[in-house]
Write an enzyme that holds these catalytic residues in place. Sequence first.
Site, PDB file in Angstrom:
ATOM      1  N   GLY A 122       0.714  -1.279  -0.129  1.00 16.25           N
ATOM      2  CA  GLY A 122       0.028  -0.208  -0.192  1.00 16.25           C
ATOM      3  C   GLY A 122       0.832   1.204  -0.074  1.00 16.25           C
ATOM      4  N   ASP A 166       2.371   5.235  -1.450  1.00 16.33           N
ATOM      5  CA  ASP A 166       2.837   5.717  -2.726  1.00 16.33           C
ATOM      6  C   ASP A 166       4.183   5.491  -2.800  1.00 16.33           C
ATOM      7  OD1 ASP A 166       3.561   8.283  -4.761  1.00 16.33           O
ATOM      8  OD2 ASP A 166       1.277   8.316  -4.580  1.00 16.33           O
ATOM      9  N   GLY A 198       4.005   0.499   4.987  1.00 17.32           N
ATOM     10  CA  GLY A 198       3.337   0.269   3.616  1.00 17.32           C
ATOM     11  C   GLY A 198       3.288  -1.364   3.839  1.00 17.32           C
ATOM     12  N   CYS A 253       5.599   9.595   0.047  1.00 14.68           N
ATOM     13  CA  CYS A 253       4.291   9.061   0.399  1.00 14.68           C
ATOM     14  C   CYS A 253       3.315   9.897  -0.405  1.00 14.68           C
ATOM     15  CB  CYS A 253       3.901   8.986   1.794  1.00 14.68           C
ATOM     16  SG  CYS A 253       5.187   8.314   2.814  1.00 14.68           S
TER      17      CYS A 253
END
Length: 211
Positions: A67, A69, A135, A164
């Site tokens: 998960g 960015d 993440g 992120c």
Amino acid sequence: MEIKDLGVMPYAEAYALQEQLVRDIAAGSAPETLLLVEHPPVYTLGRSGHMENLLDDSIEVVSINRGGDITYHAPGQLVGYPLLNLGLRGRDLRHYLRFLEEVLIAAAADTGVEGFRREGKTGVWTEQGKLASIGAGARRWVTMHGFALNVCLDLSGFSRIHPCGIVGCTMTSLQQITGQPVSMAQVKARVVYHFQSLLKTWLPLAQVATL
């Protein structure tokens, strides 16, 4: 629970090890494991990542199935990959993320740094900026990926991205906040201590049923 310190290892090599261990743990042929590692400079882009958050492509970029960015890894950053069987722990990924935050907040406190959560955001923050990124992903309910705690790395790599996916996000480190050298070995030891201590309070379902 097995703890493996991989030292400095290229991202692709550590990722391949994660994948193998996840398969073994899901099959019941390996114990839950915490991998600790530092990576040579690399950017990783999560499932919700956008390439426009990369401002300079002079460093390797790897797209992965966690998960979040984009984030940056480099020596001096403690990366942890907990491989836990959430199938035995309630299948609650949100609780797992809060667990990781609590581990890192406790470890930071041991160096005199106050970390905290921010509502609606995953990770650990300080008054000086973001200290740790988190993440995660899971296969057959076995977790992979994990956390990146900034200990004593050169933070300039973060200036080439929107960390992120957050425009204007300031990243910091334990060493920058304390203004003095911070031992990676000592931070590693505190992370392991708090990880194991807090994990004991998160009993597998089979154990809960016997209480």
